[in-house]
Scaffold this motif. Structure first.
Motif: not given
Ligand SMILES: Cc1cc2nc3c(=O)[nH]c(=O)nc-3n(C[C@H](O)[C@H](O)[C@H](O)COP(=O)(O)O)c2cc1C
Ligand code: SF4
Ligand code: SF4
Ligand code: SF4
Ligand code: FES
Ligand code: FES
Lengths: 594, 161
Positions: A148-162, A220-224
């Motif tokens: 889901t788009s929430e899962e995508v964002i969660d994953k990127v959040l969780d990775s700590g990517l800056r 990213a587009a799918y995520g937001i």
């Protein structure tokens, strides 16, 4: 897809191209055809392999032999020995990997960890098939069909990517804001404006692996919840523009861009927009204004782009290198990503090392690597036995890091503490022959040139700082100049509207912090020990070298030189206006500047 | 002045075609200016007027955009564009001496064109060949690891072309 048993990669980055790599490609292709090997061996043009200093570079797989400084006359030997008989041409191996001929184990690459640059120099950037063969578009498939788009964002959040574009803002957080924002239309933008003078990391990704950016933007587009993206790329990068166009068309053709991607109801379209030579357009709000077709002036925030960005709609903007990490994070997981780099800054960073260093080029290292490792172990140290003086990071927004901090691990926060910043990844090494006041002046001149003029602290303040620095380097520095510089810096930092203005004093403040004595020397003693500031140097005749030919006397506009025919001449400093005419006129090189 | 123009040769028609293609695009002005400059080599007032009418954007706004971006020029350029890289990597390796030498040889300043319209000189920031610093490009040609003494010889190559 046709299977080749061997691949010959020829670098077509800017450095290698200027050293005739296109001719090499032609000659290699002709030779391979002549030997009827063209069904077995494929010649591929790649983007910068990071070894520009030794270019042009040719790499032969599967052996991974790196040949450097290859010239046209070497081509036949490579074909006859290596490609026909399978014997590596030792003579041409890169100095970095003598005795050990694989690409991965060369010193230059040993300490590197290639994530963002994973495909650069490995695949043909103009072939979507090759990208797909190396797991390309798998991450997008996985996202669209299983997450889901929430899962995508969660994953990127969780990775700590800056964000790799400079400020280091957490990418997942940015996406989350835009996902939550309300809007009938949302946009995903990629910042490929790479404005830092002396940096070309993003360019290499765009030229070497354009599909990774397209894939990441779609994710990213799918995520937001967006269906439209823009890549804002510098017009000065024609090869990048060409390859992006090819990549976008290929992706459209096979349905990886457009409507109903992977048979889902997700649709995404992508357009390129060319910059037009304004550094400030790298700033996020200015970039969006520029895509709208206007003068690229920054606008005040809030409202933040996540709520009101491009065309007043919720928008995210990410840097090229940031995006290049996304597909890998999706496929390999946040946990894996966090094992690389440091706790606060997971992952890697690409640096473009240049200046007074033996191996100029691109390197990708885990965050937390020390400057010493980058400069000495990977970069091969300072040429000509000179002494290291400082490394500059962060371009015109950054600062200089002196010898005593060579062992600080590089990550966002440590660099800020040192008075510099990560910036986009330009890393310029300076030696004892560089004058730090002159460098500060150089960056201030850049900021003056590039200030958009919208707000007075930046427009007027940078000009005043530049004026003072210029005076100091011309030997007209006055007591109190340093204090005035510091006061101006403080008020510009506090009052400028956008990042360009706010950070423009950094090069001055950081050189004042570590090299104050150089400023004082210029102001008080009217001397530049690095020998850079022309007005502070004396023209001197070396008596032993002077043949007394009188040529210099004839050209001197102020009659500052005296001497008899065939006897050593003398320059009288009090009359010399340092025009340099004598130095050029002397046929014996007897006049020097010191 | 319409999409019916078939000639395709004339520069004005070419520009009209470009305008027509971009009419419905959001933020069309800058892409159109890029293409117009590609066609004409620069953006004189007449071209800006044509774009103003075609895209229905005021001339003042167009002029504002043209002057904001350094890539756009309202003056014709010389046959050879000398670009001296003043990016950081080139600067620390002595690019300003190279620039001085070009100024001296061509007798023009940055941003100017020689009176015979042969050379225009510009300073640019990083052409992505930092490994070759200091770097100068002349049209498509890249010259690296330059020393001030090389300048004269390089220019000779273009002088009699
Ligand atoms: C004057 C100025 C110039 C900038 N230039 C660039 C640039 O060339 N490339 C870039 O990616 N970010 C640049 N940035 C940073 C962007 O504003 C923005 O923070 C970044 O693109 C966000 O992407 P990220 O979060 O992925 O790093 C610049 C910022 C300022 C203030
Ligand atoms: S700080 Fe400088 S660049 Fe930024 S908006 Fe103000 S004048 Fe323009
Ligand atoms: S630098 Fe100029 S003024 Fe000084 S001695 Fe030489 S020619 Fe004369
Ligand atoms: S031109 Fe050189 S060699 Fe001749 S007199 Fe002057 S310093 Fe001496
Ligand atoms: S351009 Fe060829 S290695 Fe960098
Ligand atoms: S700084 Fe001149 S090419 Fe990069």
């Amino acid at each position: 897809m046709h299977i080749y048993s061997s691949h010959v990669l020829v670098c077509s980055g800017t450095s290698c191209t200027s050293k005739q790599s296109p001719l090499l490609i032609k000659k290699l292709e002709d030779g391979i055809k002549r030997n009827k090997l063209d069904k077995k061996i494929q010649v591929i043009t790649t983007s910068c392999l990071g070894l520009c200093e030794e270019g042009p570079i040719v790499v032969v797989y599967p052996e991974g032999a790196i040949y450097s400084n290859v010239s046209i006359i070497d081509v036949d030997e490579i074909i006859n020995e290596h490609l026909v008989k399978g014997r590596i041409v030792k003579r041409l191996l890169s100095g970095n990997n003598e005795g050990n001929n694989s690409y991965e184990s060369a010193d230059f690459f040993k300490k590197q960890e290639r994530i963002a640059l994973r495909n650069c120099g490995v695949i043909n950037p103009e072939s979507i098939e090759e990208y797909i063969a190396l797991d390309g578009y798998q991450a997008l498939g996985k996202v669209l069909t299983t997450m889901t788009s929430e899962e995508v964002i969660d994953k990127v959040l969780d990775s700590g990517l800056r964000g790799r574009g400079g400020a280091g803002f957490p990418t997942g957080r940015k996406w989350l804001f835009a996902a939550k924002a309300k809007g009938d239309k949302k946009y995903v933008c990629c910042n490929a404006d790479e404005g830092d003078p002396g940096a070309f990391m993003d360019r290499s990704v765009l030229e070497g692996d354009p599909h990774s950016i397209i894939e990441a933007m779609a994710i990213a587009a799918y995520g937001i919840g967006s269906d439209q993206g823009y890549i804002y790329v510098r017009a000065e990068y024609p090869i990048a523009v060409k390859r992006l166009n090819i990549a976008i068309n290929q992706a459209k053709e096979i349905g990886l861009l457009g409507d109903n991607i992977f048979g889902t109801d997700f649709s995404f379209n992508l357009e390129l927009r060319l910059g037009a030579g304004a550094f400030v357009c790298g700033e996020e709000t200015a970039l969006m204004t520029s895509i709208e077709g206007k003068r690229g002036e920054p606008r005040p925030r809030p409202p933040f782009p996540a709520n009101k960005g491009l065309f007043q709609k919720p928008t995210i903007l990410n840097n090229v290198e940031t995006l290049a990490n996304i597909p890998v994070i999706i496929l390999k997981g946040a946990k894996w990503f966090k094992t690389i780099g440091t706790k606060k800054s997971p992952g890697t960073k690409v640096f473009a090392i240049g200046g007074k260093i033996n191996n100029t080029g691109l390197v990708e290292v885990p965050m937390g690597t020390t400057l010493r490792e980058v400069i000495y172990d990977i970069g091969g140290g300072i040429p000509n036995g000179k002494k290291f003086k400082a490394a500059q990071t962060g371009g015109p927004s950054g600062g200089c890091i002196p010898t005593e901090h060579l062992d600080v691990p590089i990550e966002y926060d440590t660099l800020i503490e040192l008075g510099s910043m990560m910036g986009s990844g330009g890393l310029i090494v300076m030696d004892e022959d560089n004058c730090m006041v002159d460098i500060a002046k150089f960056f201030l001149e850049f900021s003056v040139d590039e200030s958009c003029g919208k707000c007075p602290p930046c427009r007027i303040g940078t000009k005043r700082m530049y004026g003072i620095l210029k005076r100091i380097t011309e030997g007209k520095g006055e007591a109190g100049d340093i204090k005035t510089l510091e006061e101006l810096a403080e008020s510009i930092q506090a009052a400028a509207l956008c990042g360009l203005g706010k950070t423009s004093p950094n090069p001055v403040l950081s050189t004042l912090r570590y090299f104050r004595h150089e400023y004082e020397e210029h102001i008080n003693d009217k001397k530049c020990s690095a020998g850079v500031c022309k007005e502070l140097l004396d023209y001197i005749i070396i008596p032993g070298d002077c043949k007394g030919c009188t040529k210099c006397i004839k050209v001197c506009p102020t009659k500052a030189i005296t001497g008899k025919v065939k006897e050593p001449h003398i320059i009288h400093q009090e009359d010399c206006i340092k025009c340099g005419a004598c130095l050029e006129a002397c046929p014996f090189g007897a006049i020097i500047r010191k | 002045m319409s999409k019916n123009c078939q000639c395709g040769e004339d520069k004005i028609c070419q520009l009209n075609k470009v305008i027509e293609e971009h009419k419905d695009m959001a933020g069309a002005l800058i892409p159109v200016l890029h293409e117009a400059q590609e066609i004409f080599g620069y953006l004189p007032m007449a071209v800006q007027k044509q774009i103003s009418e075609g895209l229905n954007i005021s001339l003042a706004e167009i002029y504002g955009v043209v002057t904001f971006y350094s890539e756009f020029t309202t003056e014709p350029k010389g046959k050879y564009q000398v670009n001296v890289c003043l990016g950081t990597a080139c600067y620390v390796k002595g690019a300003s001496d190279i620039l001085d030498q070009f100024k001296k040889q061509l007798k023009i300043d940055v941003g100017q064109t020689t009176s015979d319209n042969k050379f225009s000189m510009n300073a640019c920031r990083c052409v992505g060949a930092c490994g070759l610093a200091p770097v100068v490009t002349i049209n498509e040609d890249v010259y690296g690891k330059l020393e001030a003494d090389d300048v004269k010889e390089i220019l000779e190559k273009y002088r009699d072309k």
